[in-house]
Design a protein around this motif. Structure first.
Motif: not given
Length: 684
Positions: A323-325, A497-498, A509-510, A543-544
């Motif tokens: 998870l990346n924002a 990120g997680y 989630i995104i 967010a990707e």
């Protein structure tokens, strides 16, 4: 003349010259087949169901343009060769009473037969192979293969129009050669160039200089952005240099061999050097063409293969975590509240889907472009002493606190002290770093930066990562570059990120995060009235997920690999046909020579030995030079690949070596087959 006379005569001419026309016809059929297939893929409705269908069609259209250009050039080259070989035949027709207009009608009917046969045959074979090609493209992109079969009417029409126009141009060119040649010139047409050529030192020097410039551009370019602008310039210089060196350098080389008495006065060397020297002008041009086409095959396959095979690695580099924002903030009223809220939103979005987050990472950074002049980085280009594309780089600033948290390395920097890490081939070699009106003391030059992807995932440019003492320093630099760049200024970037265990929930989630962040943007807009006009403050997020983004890379690089295969097939066909026609034309020219030599005692075994000697001296030269070209193309091509997020140079090296080795084996097989045709002709 009786009705149908010219058509029957044309059929008979093709039949008598089948050794030259059958490969040409098969090539035309294959070109039509490949063009129909790629056009049918563009119009196929099944591609609409694939993620990234627009990117796929875009790549296929680029491939179409390249196919049209190379198909037209290659067929023009081949047809000109056929006409040249048949000029003697046309001259005899002229002597026997046929006028130029009669010969033109014969050529027209021959062209019509080849055109209709190749277009119809190509489309029919394309219909049979299209589904296989479509299934191959879908498999490259890991997409489902839809059932059913469709015939693209639009692809058929485009194929017919394109190759009808090409064959019309080929006819006009052939007629031009016959129309403006007198009978004597036609009778001697296939023997033109038999005089011993002179040593052309000026042309050889031009060739050397061109090659050196082309290689120099490739080796000297360190900036990937500069590589884009200079790549084709380097290619042009190398192509010019290759032709000049083969045409002029080969003559100088052969004359040097002739002066070497120990080498020249051996039967096999004497015969082969003399044969090649007296027709080296046309021989060298074909060898140079083989060399260029071979290089194209090697580069096209190796680059697209390395991109496709390196998708996993590229995704890992581009997305540090599942998870990346990335939150971008432009404001004169700094507050880290929006960043901390975004971090908590992403975490909560995962928890709402029943996922526990792990491996958390977050950091603030500021990145902007500059030109390096030793230890000074010029942001205002008007103040630069000169514009050096190779010196263009990206500076990315972060804080001591973020660096310590991300890397686990505790540092206590004093004011105006920095740590510097460079992703370039050479580390930063200065004690100070000056940018805008700030001069920093470099406490340490880092040899590595763990989690560098957190600060900048794009490895396509030369990047200097600078760790500063505090957020106040970063904000000061942010305000200064904003005054210089205005609307083009960089924003303050926040990454969080997680990782999660169940990646199938990543898209949900995104989506949850984006919905929550939309409310945050409304609050920001209320607190910052200038955000409403789009020219003041702004807050937005990208967010990707790593797993979801893999699907965006696969269609792009899968279609690029597919196009690479198609173009390589065309280049390979061109290479094979040039080799074949080279063998046929030389065989026809050498028949009389070897016939005389056999009459004075030369055995067939000796003929085979002389042919092998000629191969070793000349024919494998294009393959060797193609290998050298590919090696020197490696630096600039690897820079281009880095812009496409292909940072794994080792993978490209293996792909390049493997492709060259495979092509070399295929090259040897091709020559072995075509050499038999040469031997059969000269040994009759």
């Amino acid at each position: 003349m009786k009705k149908g006379f010219y058509f029957k005569f044309a059929v008979d001419c093709i039949r008598k010259n089948r050794r030259m026309y059958i490969p040409y016809l098969l090539t035309c059929i294959l070109m039509s087949t490949l063009f129909y297939i790629i056009q049918a893929l563009i119009t196929n409705s099944g591609i609409d169901q694939v993620y990234g269908s627009e990117a796929i069609r875009y790549m296929l259209k680029i491939g179409t343009g390249l196919m049209v250009i190379f198909s037209a050039i290659f067929l023009f080259y081949t047809n000109s060769f056929l006409v040249k070989q048949r000029k003697h035949e046309f001259g005899i027709y002229n002597v026997l009473g046929l006028e130029k207009r009669h010969i033109a009608r014969i050529i027209f009917n021959e062209t019509l037969i080849i055109a209709v046969s190749s277009i119809v045959g190509g489309i029919l074979i394309g219909l049979l192979l299209y589904k296989v090609a479509f299934a191959g493209l879908m498999r490259l992109m890991a997409a489902e293969i839809p059932l059913g079969f469709e015939i693209s009417r639009e692809a058929v029409i485009r194929t017919v129009i394109l190759f009808a126009v090409i064959h019309l141009v080929l006819f006009l060119n052939a007629f031009r050669q016959v129309r403006f040649s007198n009978t004597i010139a036609l009778l001697r047409g296939s023997d033109v160039g038999e005089k011993e050529p002179r040593s052309k030192w000026v042309l050889a020097i031009i060739g050397v200089v061109s090659i050196v410039i082309g290689y120099g551009i490739s080796v000297s370019i360190t900036n990937p952005l500069a590589a884009f602008g200079l790549f084709f310039l380097a290619v042009i210089f190398v192509v010019i240099g290759t032709y000049c060196l083969f045409i002029a350098g080969s003559i100088i080389w052969l004359k040097a061999l002739r002066k070497n008495k120990k080498f020249y006065y051996k039967a096999s060397h004497f015969i082969n050097v003399s044969n090649m020297l007296y027709r080296m002008k046309q021989n060298a041009a074909s060898l140079a063409s083989i060399c260029i086409l071979s290089t194209m095959v090697i580069i096209a396959v190796s680059t697209t293969l390395s991109l496709y095979s390196g998708i996993d690695n590229m995704v890992q580099q581009r997305y540090p975590r599942e998870l990346n924002a990335n939150i971008m903030l432009e404001t004169d009223n700094w507050s880290d509240q929006y960043f901390s809220d975004a971090r908590n939103m992403l975490k909560k979005a995962a928890e709402d889907e029943g996922e526990e987050v792990s491996d958390e990472a977050y950091a603030v950074s500021l990145g902007f472009g500059a030109q390096q002049e030793e230890d000074t980085f010029v942001v205002d280009m008007d103040a630069a002493t000169s514009i050096n594309v190779n010196a263009i780089c990206t500076l990315i600033f972060t804080t001591d606190d973020d660096y310590s948290r991300i890397t686990g390395n505790e540092t206590a920097l004093n004011q105006d002290e920095v740590l510097v890490y460079s992703n370039t081939d050479t580390p930063y070699n200065y004690d100070t770093l000056s940018v805008m009106n700030r001069t920093f003391t470099v406490r340490e030059v880092l040899d590595k930066l763990p989690e560098a992807r957190v600060f900048a995932a794009n490895t396509g440019t030369s990047v200097y990562y600078v760790v500063t003492d505090s957020m106040d320093t970063v904000l000061d630099l942010y305000r200064q570059q904003k005054e210089i760049y205005g609307s083009n200024a960089s924003s303050l970037d926040f990454y969080c990120g997680y990782n999660i265990s169940n990646t199938s929930k990543s898209d949900a989630i995104i989506q949850n995060f984006e919905n929550a962040f939309a409310a945050e943007q409304e609050i920001f807009a209320a607190d910052n009235p200038s955000a409403a006009d789009g020219e003041g403050a702004s807050l937005y997020a990208i967010a990707e997920s790593r797993s979801g983004s893999y699907d965006s890379y696969l269609p792009l690089y899968g279609s690029m690999f597919f196009i690479g295969i198609f173009l390589s097939i065309i280049f390979l066909i061109a290479t094979v046909l040039i080799i074949y026609y080279k063998q046929i034309s030389e065989g026809l020219q050498d028949t009389r020579r070897y016939e005389i030599m056999q009459n004075v005692g030369l055995s067939k075994e000796n003929i085979r030995k002389f042919i092998r000697s000629q191969v070793l001296m000349v024919f494998f030269l294009p393959l060797i030079v193609a290998g050298i070209h590919s090696a020197f193309a490696f630096p600039i091509v690897s820079r281009l690949l880095s812009v496409l997020a292909m940072g794994d140079v080792t993978s490209f090296i293996f792909c390049l070596i493997g492709t060259f080795a495979g092509f070399a084996v295929l090259y040897i097989i091709i020559y072995s087959v075509t050499a038999k045709s040469y031997y059969k002709i000269v040994s009759k």
